[in-house]
Structure formats: structure tokens, C-alpha cells
Design a protein around this motif. Structure first.
Motif, mmCIF file in Angstrom:
data_model
loop_
_atom_site.group_PDB
_atom_site.id
_atom_site.type_symbol
_atom_site.label_atom_id
_atom_site.label_comp_id
_atom_site.label_asym_id
_atom_site.label_seq_id
_atom_site.Cartn_x
_atom_site.Cartn_y
_atom_site.Cartn_z
ATOM 1 N N MET A 41 -7.866 -12.762 -13.075
ATOM 2 C CA MET A 41 -8.320 -12.884 -11.689
ATOM 3 C C MET A 41 -8.820 -11.534 -11.196
ATOM 4 S SD MET A 41 -6.132 -14.041 -8.338
ATOM 5 C CE MET A 41 -6.843 -13.938 -6.692
ATOM 6 N N ILE A 42 -10.042 -11.468 -10.705
ATOM 7 C CA ILE A 42 -10.622 -10.260 -10.153
ATOM 8 C C ILE A 42 -10.930 -10.518 -8.688
ATOM 9 C CG2 ILE A 42 -12.511 -8.597 -10.268
ATOM 10 C CD1 ILE A 42 -12.794 -9.262 -13.219
ATOM 11 N N CYS A 43 -10.378 -9.707 -7.798
ATOM 12 C CA CYS A 43 -10.525 -9.915 -6.364
ATOM 13 C C CYS A 43 -11.433 -8.858 -5.759
ATOM 14 C CB CYS A 43 -9.164 -9.856 -5.669
ATOM 15 S SG CYS A 43 -8.006 -11.109 -6.227
ATOM 16 N N LYS A 44 -12.056 -9.210 -4.652
ATOM 17 C CA LYS A 44 -12.868 -8.269 -3.902
ATOM 18 C C LYS A 44 -11.991 -7.147 -3.384
ATOM 19 C CE LYS A 44 -16.030 -7.994 0.034
ATOM 20 N NZ LYS A 44 -16.673 -8.742 1.131
ATOM 21 N N MET A 45 -12.449 -5.916 -3.578
ATOM 22 C CA MET A 45 -11.654 -4.770 -3.206
ATOM 23 C C MET A 45 -11.885 -4.391 -1.753
ATOM 24 S SD MET A 45 -9.984 -4.113 -5.913
ATOM 25 C CE MET A 45 -9.342 -2.485 -5.569
ATOM 26 N N HIS A 46 -10.958 -3.570 -1.236
ATOM 27 C CA HIS A 46 -11.136 -2.998 0.087
ATOM 28 C C HIS A 46 -12.142 -1.855 0.013
ATOM 29 C CE1 HIS A 46 -7.619 -5.016 2.002
ATOM 30 N NE2 HIS A 46 -7.226 -5.075 0.746
ATOM 31 N N CYS A 83 1.608 -1.310 4.814
ATOM 32 C CA CYS A 83 2.672 -2.098 4.199
ATOM 33 C C CYS A 83 2.589 -3.557 4.621
ATOM 34 C CB CYS A 83 4.045 -1.525 4.551
ATOM 35 S SG CYS A 83 4.343 -1.362 6.332
ATOM 36 N N LEU A 84 3.090 -4.412 3.722
ATOM 37 C CA LEU A 84 3.094 -5.856 3.935
ATOM 38 C C LEU A 84 4.404 -6.444 3.437
ATOM 39 C CD1 LEU A 84 -0.427 -6.631 2.417
ATOM 40 C CD2 LEU A 84 0.114 -6.678 4.866
ATOM 41 N N ASP A 85 4.764 -7.585 3.985
ATOM 42 C CA ASP A 85 5.889 -8.361 3.465
ATOM 43 C C ASP A 85 5.639 -9.831 3.791
ATOM 44 O OD1 ASP A 85 8.280 -8.727 2.107
ATOM 45 O OD2 ASP A 85 9.510 -8.546 3.917
ATOM 46 N N ILE A 86 6.114 -10.710 2.919
ATOM 47 C CA ILE A 86 5.960 -12.159 3.103
ATOM 48 C C ILE A 86 7.339 -12.798 3.069
ATOM 49 C CG2 ILE A 86 4.936 -14.289 2.212
ATOM 50 C CD1 ILE A 86 2.814 -12.617 0.823
ATOM 51 N N SER A 106 -3.186 -8.168 0.345
ATOM 52 C CA SER A 106 -3.390 -6.748 0.075
ATOM 53 C C SER A 106 -3.728 -6.033 1.375
ATOM 54 C CB SER A 106 -4.511 -6.536 -0.950
ATOM 55 O OG SER A 106 -5.752 -7.012 -0.451
ATOM 56 N N ALA A 107 -3.284 -4.776 1.476
ATOM 57 C CA ALA A 107 -3.517 -3.954 2.659
ATOM 58 C C ALA A 107 -4.372 -2.770 2.264
ATOM 59 C CB ALA A 107 -2.187 -3.475 3.234
ATOM 60 N N GLY A 108 -5.344 -2.427 3.116
ATOM 61 C CA GLY A 108 -6.264 -1.367 2.744
ATOM 62 C C GLY A 108 -6.535 -0.345 3.816
ATOM 63 N N VAL A 109 -7.208 0.737 3.400
ATOM 64 C CA VAL A 109 -7.572 1.798 4.321
ATOM 65 C C VAL A 109 -8.755 1.394 5.203
ATOM 66 C CG1 VAL A 109 -6.718 3.594 2.777
ATOM 67 C CG2 VAL A 109 -9.107 2.889 2.634
ATOM 68 N N ASP A 110 -9.374 0.245 4.915
ATOM 69 C CA ASP A 110 -10.494 -0.235 5.718
ATOM 70 C C ASP A 110 -10.030 -1.046 6.930
ATOM 71 O OD1 ASP A 110 -9.508 -2.421 4.395
ATOM 72 O OD2 ASP A 110 -11.370 -2.934 3.368
ATOM 73 N N ASP A 111 -8.733 -0.989 7.236
ATOM 74 C CA ASP A 111 -8.108 -1.671 8.375
ATOM 75 C C ASP A 111 -7.908 -3.169 8.143
ATOM 76 O OD1 ASP A 111 -8.868 0.833 9.257
ATOM 77 O OD2 ASP A 111 -9.890 0.153 11.063
ATOM 78 N N PHE A 112 -8.292 -3.693 6.977
ATOM 79 C CA PHE A 112 -8.241 -5.124 6.715
ATOM 80 C C PHE A 112 -6.993 -5.521 5.928
ATOM 81 C CE2 PHE A 112 -13.182 -5.413 6.636
ATOM 82 C CZ PHE A 112 -13.205 -5.270 8.004
ATOM 83 N N ILE A 113 -6.554 -6.760 6.159
ATOM 84 C CA ILE A 113 -5.552 -7.412 5.313
ATOM 85 C C ILE A 113 -6.259 -8.595 4.650
ATOM 86 C CG2 ILE A 113 -3.352 -8.650 5.224
ATOM 87 C CD1 ILE A 113 -2.647 -7.192 7.877
ATOM 88 N N ARG A 114 -6.313 -8.597 3.342
ATOM 89 C CA ARG A 114 -6.995 -9.672 2.620
ATOM 90 C C ARG A 114 -5.968 -10.647 2.059
ATOM 91 N NH1 ARG A 114 -12.335 -8.785 2.223
ATOM 92 N NH2 ARG A 114 -13.064 -6.639 2.602
ATOM 93 N N ILE A 115 -6.292 -11.933 2.136
ATOM 94 C CA ILE A 115 -5.394 -13.000 1.714
ATOM 95 C C ILE A 115 -6.030 -13.744 0.550
ATOM 96 C CG2 ILE A 115 -4.073 -15.015 2.467
ATOM 97 C CD1 ILE A 115 -4.807 -14.042 5.389
ATOM 98 N N TYR A 116 -5.231 -14.004 -0.476
ATOM 99 C CA TYR A 116 -5.743 -14.661 -1.677
ATOM 100 C C TYR A 116 -4.868 -15.853 -2.050
ATOM 101 C CZ TYR A 116 -7.631 -9.902 -2.061
ATOM 102 O OH TYR A 116 -8.211 -8.687 -1.805
ATOM 103 N N ASP A 152 -1.019 -1.420 -0.312
ATOM 104 C CA ASP A 152 0.123 -2.283 -0.611
ATOM 105 C C ASP A 152 -0.391 -3.643 -1.040
ATOM 106 O OD1 ASP A 152 2.754 -2.939 -0.969
ATOM 107 O OD2 ASP A 152 3.191 -3.293 1.140
ATOM 108 N N ILE A 153 0.421 -4.323 -1.831
ATOM 109 C CA ILE A 153 0.106 -5.675 -2.263
ATOM 110 C C ILE A 153 1.417 -6.444 -2.419
ATOM 111 C CG2 ILE A 153 0.095 -5.047 -4.723
ATOM 112 C CD1 ILE A 153 -2.190 -7.094 -5.048
ATOM 113 N N VAL A 154 1.448 -7.687 -1.935
ATOM 114 C CA VAL A 154 2.652 -8.523 -2.032
ATOM 115 C C VAL A 154 2.235 -9.909 -2.503
ATOM 116 C CG1 VAL A 154 4.066 -7.321 -0.337
ATOM 117 C CG2 VAL A 154 2.475 -9.074 0.440
#
Length: 215
Positions: A1-6, A54-57, A24-34, A14-16
Motif C-alpha cells: 500500500m502506497i499512500c499520498k504523502m504530506h 500526535c494522534l490516537d484512536i 497520519s499527522a503532518g507538518v502541512d497542518d493536515f490529518i489524513r485518513i486511510y 505521527d501515524i496510528v
């Protein structure tokens, strides 16, 4: 699986993963959901004013996020509604974890503060100052203690009593830790050493060195 990067250099902070859900959490201010099972990105959350650290589920029903803006956000995964937005720290939120019950959360910040949050009432239940810059916080198995990695120490804090249960001094700065069970914590220190600490009593801590070091 290859995902679009921040976007940006050193993009992912961070990734959970919880079941088929990955964030995933990024320096671009976005939280991406997969969706891991379907191998695709299914959404993007934009709330923080700055990098997300940071993230938690929790049980694939709720999610936490903390960022450089000092805010702690609580999300509902069914429709990704923002349920809570708390001004958690005066400096960046470095780590955040749900209590096993989901009714509370613990955070550490760049202001050297450890804070316990009542998620239901949306207010700070307790706060204390740490000796060193913290890197990571984890709940112990029963949810009545938290372990904090800061400097060369791992401190175990009893949330109900509002006090430190014990401090574990390590030879070098702690880079990461993992809670094995209520009485054992594994830690990675600078230089590549891995140690397992066993809590015996308030005053007595046993250190066991595993022979894992950089070649």
C-alpha cells in the motif's frame, strides 16, 4: 500500500492504526485518513493552525489530535465531527493518549506540563510540571497510572492520587518507550540500547539490559 504523502520536508510526525483505520499527522497542518483494507485515502481533516504532532484512536470510534498550536481536538470517526477543541498547552502538544474508558485523555506539551483532561466535561482535571522536556506518554494497563518519558527518566504517575509513583533513571536520554504490562516498561535510549524496567515497589526498581546496540 502506497499512500499520498504530506507536503513539506520531514512531513509525517505521527501515524496510528486501529483495525482498518489508519491516520497520519503532518507538518502541512493536515490529518489524513486511510482505509487500510481498501488501500486508499478516504478523507482529510483540517483544524489545527500549524503542524500536527500526535494522534490516537479509540476503538475506531473516536480520535485525538494535538498540534503545534497547543490545541487538543477530539473527533468522532462516524462522520468526523469535531466534538471537542481544547486549549491544552501554551506550547505545542507533543503527545496525547485516550484513557482506556474514553472519558479522559492525557497530554504532554512543550511547556513541560503533564495534563489530565475530562473529555466529557471538556476541562482540565489535573496538571503538573515535569523536570525535563517530555517525549512520550502512555497509559499503564489498568488506566490508573501513566508513564512519561522525559530526559533520562521514565516517571510513573498515579492519576487518582495526583502523585509520582516512581522515577526510573536511565543511563542515557529516552527516545521511545512501550508499556509491556502494569509492571514492565521497555525503553529505547540514545546509542541504541534497549532496557526493560520492572517496577517492584515505590523505592525499588530493577533494570535489565537487553544486548541490542548499534553495530
Amino acid at each position: 500500500m502506497i499512500c499520498k504523502m504530506h507536503a513539506g520536508c520531514r512531513t509525517v510526525r505521527d501515524i496510528v492504526v486501529d483495525g482498518s483505520m489508519m491516520m497520519s499527522a503532518g507538518v502541512d497542518d493536515f490529518i489524513r485518513i486511510y482505509n487500510v483494507q481498501k488501500r486508499k485515502e478516504v478523507g482529510v481533516l483540517v483544524q489545527h493552525n500549524g503542524p500536527v504532532n500526535c494522534l490516537d484512536i479509540l476503538h475506531r470510534k473516536y480520535a485525538l489530535s494535538g498540534g503545534d498550536d497547543g490545541e487538543l481536538c477530539v473527533w468522532r470517526s462516524r462522520d468526523w465531527e469535531l466534538l471537542r477543541r481544547l486549549r491544552a498547552h501554551k506550547k505545542p502538544v507533543l503527545d496525547a493518549k485516550f484513557h482506556p474508558s474514553g472519558a479522559a485523555a492525557v497530554t504532554i506539551g512543550g511547556d513541560r506540563k503533564l495534563k489530565l483532561w475530562d473529555i466529557v466535561r471538556a476541562h482540565e482535571a489535573f496538571g503538573t510540571t515535569l523536570e525535563n522536556d517530555a517525549r512520550q506518554v502512555e497509559w499503564m494497563s489498568k488506566g490508573d497510572r501513566v508513564a512519561i518519558a522525559h530526559g533520562r527518566k521514565i516517571s510513573v504517575f498515579e492519576t487518582e492520587k495526583g502523585s509520582i509513583f516512581c522515577d526510573m533513571e536511565l543511563p542515557k536520554r529516552v527516545l521511545s518507550m512501550a508499556v509491556i504490562n502494569r509492571n514492565r516498561i521497555a525503553a529505547v535510549c540514545e546509542g541504541g540500547q534497549i532496557q526493560v524496567q520492572t517496577q517492584l515497589t515505590h523505592a525499588q526498581i530493577e533494570f535489565r539490559m537487553l544486548s541490542i546496540s548499534p553495530s
